[in-house]
Design an enzyme around this catalytic site. Structure first.
Site, PDB file in Angstrom:
ATOM      1  N   SER A 126      14.676  -1.817   2.937  1.00  0.00           N
ATOM      2  CA  SER A 126      13.962  -3.053   2.569  1.00  0.00           C
ATOM      3  C   SER A 126      14.842  -4.020   1.784  1.00  0.00           C
ATOM      4  O   SER A 126      15.788  -3.622   1.101  1.00  0.00           O
ATOM      5  CB  SER A 126      12.750  -2.715   1.696  1.00  0.00           C
ATOM      6  OG  SER A 126      11.896  -1.859   2.386  1.00  0.00           O
ATOM      7  N   SER A 132       8.024  -5.495   5.801  1.00  0.00           N
ATOM      8  CA  SER A 132       7.397  -5.078   7.068  1.00  0.00           C
ATOM      9  C   SER A 132       8.277  -5.456   8.249  1.00  0.00           C
ATOM     10  O   SER A 132       8.434  -4.703   9.205  1.00  0.00           O
ATOM     11  CB  SER A 132       6.035  -5.763   7.216  1.00  0.00           C
ATOM     12  OG  SER A 132       5.130  -5.230   6.280  1.00  0.00           O
ATOM     13  N   TRP A 156      13.264  -2.235  -3.507  1.00  0.00           N
ATOM     14  CA  TRP A 156      12.287  -1.131  -3.417  1.00  0.00           C
ATOM     15  C   TRP A 156      12.945   0.194  -3.048  1.00  0.00           C
ATOM     16  O   TRP A 156      12.449   0.921  -2.190  1.00  0.00           O
ATOM     17  CB  TRP A 156      11.172  -1.479  -2.418  1.00  0.00           C
ATOM     18  CG  TRP A 156      10.469  -2.727  -2.805  1.00  0.00           C
ATOM     19  CD1 TRP A 156      10.494  -3.922  -2.157  1.00  0.00           C
ATOM     20  CD2 TRP A 156       9.657  -2.926  -3.976  1.00  0.00           C
ATOM     21  NE1 TRP A 156       9.746  -4.850  -2.848  1.00  0.00           N
ATOM     22  CE2 TRP A 156       9.221  -4.257  -3.968  1.00  0.00           C
ATOM     23  CE3 TRP A 156       9.251  -2.085  -5.034  1.00  0.00           C
ATOM     24  CZ2 TRP A 156       8.413  -4.793  -4.970  1.00  0.00           C
ATOM     25  CZ3 TRP A 156       8.450  -2.614  -6.018  1.00  0.00           C
ATOM     26  CH2 TRP A 156       8.043  -3.945  -5.986  1.00  0.00           C
ATOM     27  N   ASP A 240       9.428   7.493  11.145  1.00  0.00           N
ATOM     28  CA  ASP A 240       8.377   8.240  11.868  1.00  0.00           C
ATOM     29  C   ASP A 240       8.205   9.610  11.225  1.00  0.00           C
ATOM     30  O   ASP A 240       7.089  10.089  11.016  1.00  0.00           O
ATOM     31  CB  ASP A 240       8.775   8.458  13.340  1.00  0.00           C
ATOM     32  CG  ASP A 240       8.549   7.223  14.203  1.00  0.00           C
ATOM     33  OD1 ASP A 240       7.838   6.306  13.764  1.00  0.00           O
ATOM     34  OD2 ASP A 240       9.096   7.192  15.331  1.00  0.00           O
ATOM     35  N   GLN A 279     -28.040  13.491  -6.327  1.00  0.00           N
ATOM     36  CA  GLN A 279     -27.598  13.357  -4.940  1.00  0.00           C
ATOM     37  C   GLN A 279     -26.546  12.242  -4.769  1.00  0.00           C
ATOM     38  O   GLN A 279     -25.659  12.341  -3.921  1.00  0.00           O
ATOM     39  CB  GLN A 279     -28.807  13.074  -4.052  1.00  0.00           C
ATOM     40  CG  GLN A 279     -28.598  13.543  -2.639  1.00  0.00           C
ATOM     41  CD  GLN A 279     -29.860  13.455  -1.807  1.00  0.00           C
ATOM     42  OE1 GLN A 279     -30.538  12.417  -1.804  1.00  0.00           O
ATOM     43  NE2 GLN A 279     -30.193  14.517  -1.123  1.00  0.00           N
ATOM     44  N   ILE A 337     -17.175   8.201 -10.321  1.00  0.00           N
ATOM     45  CA  ILE A 337     -17.923   9.348 -10.853  1.00  0.00           C
ATOM     46  C   ILE A 337     -17.635   9.527 -12.340  1.00  0.00           C
ATOM     47  O   ILE A 337     -18.514   9.916 -13.118  1.00  0.00           O
ATOM     48  CB  ILE A 337     -17.583  10.632 -10.038  1.00  0.00           C
ATOM     49  CG1 ILE A 337     -18.217  10.514  -8.636  1.00  0.00           C
ATOM     50  CG2 ILE A 337     -18.043  11.899 -10.747  1.00  0.00           C
ATOM     51  CD1 ILE A 337     -17.832  11.619  -7.661  1.00  0.00           C
ATOM     52  N   GLU A 363       6.748   2.827   3.017  1.00  0.00           N
ATOM     53  CA  GLU A 363       7.059   3.462   4.314  1.00  0.00           C
ATOM     54  C   GLU A 363       6.189   2.883   5.438  1.00  0.00           C
ATOM     55  O   GLU A 363       5.785   3.587   6.365  1.00  0.00           O
ATOM     56  CB  GLU A 363       6.983   4.980   4.209  1.00  0.00           C
ATOM     57  CG  GLU A 363       7.980   5.483   3.166  1.00  0.00           C
ATOM     58  CD  GLU A 363       8.552   6.856   3.395  1.00  0.00           C
ATOM     59  OE1 GLU A 363       8.326   7.419   4.454  1.00  0.00           O
ATOM     60  OE2 GLU A 363       9.249   7.332   2.491  1.00  0.00           O
ATOM     61  N   GLY A 364       5.916   1.574   5.331  1.00  0.00           N
ATOM     62  CA  GLY A 364       5.116   0.871   6.325  1.00  0.00           C
ATOM     63  C   GLY A 364       3.685   0.721   5.848  1.00  0.00           C
ATOM     64  O   GLY A 364       3.000   1.711   5.601  1.00  0.00           O
TER      65      GLY A 364
HETATM   66  N1  CAA Z   1      12.117   5.360  17.023  1.00  0.00           N
HETATM   67  C1  CAA Z   1      13.335   4.971  17.443  1.00  0.00           C
HETATM   68  N2  CAA Z   1      13.659   3.680  17.711  1.00  0.00           N
HETATM   69  C2  CAA Z   1      12.700   2.765  17.532  1.00  0.00           C
HETATM   70  C3  CAA Z   1      11.399   3.090  17.084  1.00  0.00           C
HETATM   71  C4  CAA Z   1      11.123   4.462  16.835  1.00  0.00           C
HETATM   72  N3  CAA Z   1       9.913   4.850  16.417  1.00  0.00           N
HETATM   73  N4  CAA Z   1      10.682   1.956  16.977  1.00  0.00           N
HETATM   74  C5  CAA Z   1      11.478   0.949  17.361  1.00  0.00           C
HETATM   75  N5  CAA Z   1      12.711   1.440  17.686  1.00  0.00           N
HETATM   76  C6  CAA Z   1      13.864   0.675  18.150  1.00  0.00           C
HETATM   77  C7  CAA Z   1      13.515  -0.211  19.338  1.00  0.00           C
HETATM   78  O1  CAA Z   1      13.716   0.437  20.560  1.00  0.00           O
HETATM   79  C8  CAA Z   1      14.444  -1.390  19.146  1.00  0.00           C
HETATM   80  O2  CAA Z   1      15.735  -1.068  19.623  1.00  0.00           O
HETATM   81  P1  CAA Z   1      16.370  -1.884  20.884  1.00  0.00           P
HETATM   82  O3  CAA Z   1      16.436  -3.325  20.482  1.00  0.00           O
HETATM   83  O4  CAA Z   1      17.709  -1.242  21.074  1.00  0.00           O
HETATM   84  O5  CAA Z   1      15.422  -1.627  22.011  1.00  0.00           O
HETATM   85  C9  CAA Z   1      14.591  -1.514  17.631  1.00  0.00           C
HETATM   86  O6  CAA Z   1      14.256  -0.225  17.098  1.00  0.00           O
HETATM   87  C10 CAA Z   1      13.659  -2.548  17.030  1.00  0.00           C
HETATM   88  O7  CAA Z   1      12.351  -2.233  17.458  1.00  0.00           O
HETATM   89  P2  CAA Z   1      11.228  -3.333  17.652  1.00  0.00           P
HETATM   90  O8  CAA Z   1      11.737  -4.446  18.519  1.00  0.00           O
HETATM   91  O9  CAA Z   1       9.987  -2.630  18.052  1.00  0.00           O
HETATM   92  O10 CAA Z   1      11.125  -3.901  16.169  1.00  0.00           O
HETATM   93  P3  CAA Z   1      10.131  -4.910  15.511  1.00  0.00           P
HETATM   94  O11 CAA Z   1      10.934  -5.925  14.768  1.00  0.00           O
HETATM   95  O12 CAA Z   1       9.100  -5.367  16.480  1.00  0.00           O
HETATM   96  O13 CAA Z   1       9.448  -4.012  14.341  1.00  0.00           O
HETATM   97  C11 CAA Z   1       8.024  -2.411  13.304  1.00  0.00           C
HETATM   98  C12 CAA Z   1       8.769  -2.853  14.566  1.00  0.00           C
HETATM   99  C13 CAA Z   1       7.232  -1.214  13.726  1.00  0.00           C
HETATM  100  C14 CAA Z   1       7.094  -3.459  12.771  1.00  0.00           C
HETATM  101  C15 CAA Z   1       9.090  -2.020  12.213  1.00  0.00           C
HETATM  102  O14 CAA Z   1       9.756  -3.164  11.739  1.00  0.00           O
HETATM  103  C16 CAA Z   1       8.524  -1.259  11.048  1.00  0.00           C
HETATM  104  O15 CAA Z   1       8.294  -0.056  11.124  1.00  0.00           O
HETATM  105  N6  CAA Z   1       8.372  -1.950   9.883  1.00  0.00           N
HETATM  106  C17 CAA Z   1       8.030  -1.285   8.629  1.00  0.00           C
HETATM  107  C18 CAA Z   1       9.266  -0.922   7.898  1.00  0.00           C
HETATM  108  C19 CAA Z   1       9.043   0.179   6.908  1.00  0.00           C
HETATM  109  O16 CAA Z   1       8.329   1.142   7.139  1.00  0.00           O
HETATM  110  N7  CAA Z   1       9.707   0.049   5.759  1.00  0.00           N
HETATM  111  C20 CAA Z   1       9.658   1.063   4.774  1.00  0.00           C
HETATM  112  C21 CAA Z   1      10.882   0.959   3.949  1.00  0.00           C
HETATM  113  S1  CAA Z   1      11.538   2.487   3.433  1.00  0.00           S
HETATM  114  C22 CAA Z   1      10.564   3.003   2.162  1.00  0.00           C
HETATM  115  O17 CAA Z   1       9.526   2.503   1.859  1.00  0.00           O
HETATM  116  C23 CAA Z   1      11.099   4.252   1.587  1.00  0.00           C
HETATM  117  C24 CAA Z   1      10.840   4.408   0.173  1.00  0.00           C
HETATM  118  O18 CAA Z   1      11.721   4.195  -0.615  1.00  0.00           O
HETATM  119  C25 CAA Z   1       9.522   4.993  -0.254  1.00  0.00           C
END
Ligand code: CAA
Length: 379
Positions: A126, A132, A156, A240, A279, A337, A363-364
Site C-alpha cells: 500500500s 484498494s 500501512w 489470497d 430473551q 450486552i 488486506e482488502g
Molecule cells: N492471483 C494472481 N494474480 C492475480 C490475481 C490473483 N488472485 N488477481 C489479479 N492477478 C493479476 C492479473 O492477472 C493481472 O495480471 P496481468 O496484467 O498480467 O494479467 C494483475 O494481477 C492485475 O490484476 P487486475 O487487472 O485484476 O487488477 P485490478 O487493478 O483490477 O485490481 C483488485 C484488482 C482485486 C481490486 C486488487 O487491486 C486488490 O486486491 N486490491 C486490494 C489490495 C489489498 O488487499 N491491499 C492490502 C494491502 S497489504 C495489507 O493490508 C497487509 C497488512 O499489512 C495487514
C-alpha cells in the site's frame, strides 16, 4: 469438506490454545495499553515452532497445512488480536511469498532466520494513494548497475517498526503498463530506507504500523522476488492466501466477544435477575454463535481448497468478507450486552470493539472482497 481435525491439527490447536491461555492472556491487556510490541511472546512462539509454520523443514520450519495455520491464528487472536496480525503478516505474507516465489538462495537466506524469529517480516504494497487500487502505486525501481534504485513512500506497513525485511512492491520507472510491477526483498538496513511515521491507530496497539520512505535506496538484483514484472501476481496470490489468516483472526476475535458477552450476562443483574435470563440477550447470543460458526466454516473451506491445491481466491475473499463483518457485528452486540460498562476501558470488550474495526479494511476492504467474488461469478 471434512471438518473433523486430524491428529496433527488437533495437537497444534491445543498447543496454541494452551499458549494463549497461559502466556498471552496474562499480559495481553498491558501490552495493548502500553502500545508494546510483543517481542517476548514472539520468541516463545518461535520456540514452539509456530513462527516457522509457513517454512518447509529443509529451511528450518515445521511447514503445516493452511487449516493448521487458521486454527493457530484463531487461538492467538482470541487472546490478543494484535499478535495474530503480527504473526499472520510474518507467516502468511512474508514467509509464504518467499517460499512460493523465491530462489533457493533467497529461501536459504531468509526462511531459517524467519522460522526462529531471528528476523521478522513485513509486506509493503500500500501507498498513500494506492490502497484498494493497489496497482496504482507510485514507488519506482530503476535499473542501476547490478541492481535497482527504489524511490517512494509505502504506507500501512504492519510490523514496519520491528521488521528486518519487507516484501516491497515498486514499478519500473518510465513503464506505462499499470499492472507491471516488481517485488523485492528489501532489508531494513539498506541505505535510504527510513521509518518515516508510526501510525496512531484506533486499535491493535501492540502491532506497530508504519509508513516507510525509500530515498534512492539501492537494492541488489538478487533481491528481486520472482520474475521481472511478476509483482502484481505475487501480491494478489499472496493476499489470497493471507486473507484466510485474517478470516481466522476475525473468528478468534468474534469468539472472544461471544465469551465475554456470555460471562457478563451471567454476572449482570437487572430487574431482579441475571440478564442472561432475558430473551433479548439470549437471541443476541444465539445469533452471535451462529454467525461465528458460519464464519469459521467458510474459513475452514478456504483453507481446505488451498490444502487441496484448488483455486481459492473466491473462497478466501468470501471467508475474509463474512468473518470480518461477523467480528464487527459480534463486537457491537457484545458491547451492547455490556451496556454502559462496555464503553469503559475497564472491560475488555471495549478493546475488542476497536480492534475489530480494521478487519474489514486491511488486506482488502469488504468492498474489494465483493469485487473479487463477483468477478469470479460473472467472468
Ligand atoms: N492471483 C494472481 N494474480 C492475480 C490475481 C490473483 N488472485 N488477481 C489479479 N492477478 C493479476 C492479473 O492477472 C493481472 O495480471 P496481468 O496484467 O498480467 O494479467 C494483475 O494481477 C492485475 O490484476 P487486475 O487487472 O485484476 O487488477 P485490478 O487493478 O483490477 O485490481 C483488485 C484488482 C482485486 C481490486 C486488487 O487491486 C486488490 O486486491 N486490491 C486490494 C489490495 C489489498 O488487499 N491491499 C492490502 C494491502 S497489504 C495489507 O493490508 C497487509 C497488512 O499489512 C495487514
Amino acid at each position: 469438506m471434512n471438518t473433523k481435525l486430524n491428529e496433527e491439527q488437533t495437537m497444534l490447536k491445543d498447543m496454541a490454545n494452551h499458549f494463549a491461555e497461559h502466556e498471552i492472556i496474562p499480559v495481553a491487556r498491558e501490552l495493548e495499553h502500553n502500545h508494546d510490541f510483543p517481542k517476548e511472546l514472539i520468541k516463545k512462539m518461535a520456540e514452539l515452532g509456530i513462527m516457522g509454520m509457513s517454512v518447509p523443514q529443509e529451511y528450518g520450519g515445521i511447514k503445516t497445512d493452511t487449516l493448521s495455520m487458521a486454527l493457530v491464528i484463531e487461538e492467538i487472536s482470541r487472546a490478543l488480536p494484535a499478535l495474530a496480525v503480527v504473526f499472520s503478516v510474518h507467516s502468511s505474507l512474508f514467509c509464504y511469498s518467499i517460499n512460493e516465489f523465491g530462489t533457493h538462495e533467497q529461501k536459504k537466506k531468509y526462511l531459517p532466520l524467519a522460522a526462529q524469529a531471528k528476523i521478522l517480516g513485513a509486506f509493503s504494497l500500500s501507498e498513500p494513494e494506492a490502497g484498494s487500487d493497489a496497482t496504482a502505486l507510485k514507488t519506482t525501481c530503476e535499473k542501476k548497475g547490478d541492481g535497482y534504485l527504489i524511490n517512494g513512500i509505502k504506507s500501512w506497513v504492519t510490523n514496519g517498526q520491528n521488521a528486518d525485511a519487507f516484501i516491497l512492491f515498486a514499478k519500473p520507472k518510465g513503464k506505462s503498463n499499470k499492472n507491471k510491477m516488481n517485488a523485492f526483498i528489501v532489508e531494513k538496513n539498506f541505505p535510504g530506507l527510513e521509518i518515516s511515521k508510526i501510525e496512531d491507530k484506533m486499535g491493535l496497539h501492540s502491532s506497530l504500523t508504519t509508513e516507510i520512505t525509500l530515498d534512492n535506496c539501492p537494492v541488489p538484483s538478487s533481491t528481486l522476488l520472482g520474475e521481472e514484472g511478476q509483482g502484481a501476481q505475487i501480491a494478489f496470490r499472496c493476499l489470497d492466501y493471507s486473507r484466510i489468516g485474517i478470516a481466522a483472526q476475525s473468528v478468534g476475535l468474534a469468539r472472544r466477544c461471544l465469551e465475554e458477552a456470555v460471562k457478563y450476562s451471567h454476572q449482570r443483574q437487572a430487574f431482579g435477575k441475571n440478564i442472561s435470563s432475558f430473551q433479548a440477550i439470549q437471541f443476541k447470543i444465539a445469533d452471535m454463535a451462529t454467525h461465528l460458526d458460519a464464519a469459521r466454516l467458510l474459513t475452514y473451506r478456504a483453507a481446505d481448497y488451498s490444502d487441496k491445491n484448488q483455486p481459492f481466491s473466491k473462497e478466501s475473499a468470501m471467508a475474509k468478507l463474512f468473518a470480518s463483518e461477523t467480528a464487527n457485528k459480534t463486537a457491537y452486540e457484545a458491547l451492547q450486552i455490556h451496556g454502559g460498562y462496555g464503553y469503559s476501558k475497564e472491560f475488555y470488550i471495549e478493546q475488542l470493539y476497536r480492534d475489530a474495526r480494521v478487519l474489514s479494511l486491511y488486506e482488502g476492504t469488504s468492498e474489494i472482497q465483493r469485487i473479487i467474488i463477483s468477478r469470479h461469478l460473472l467472468k
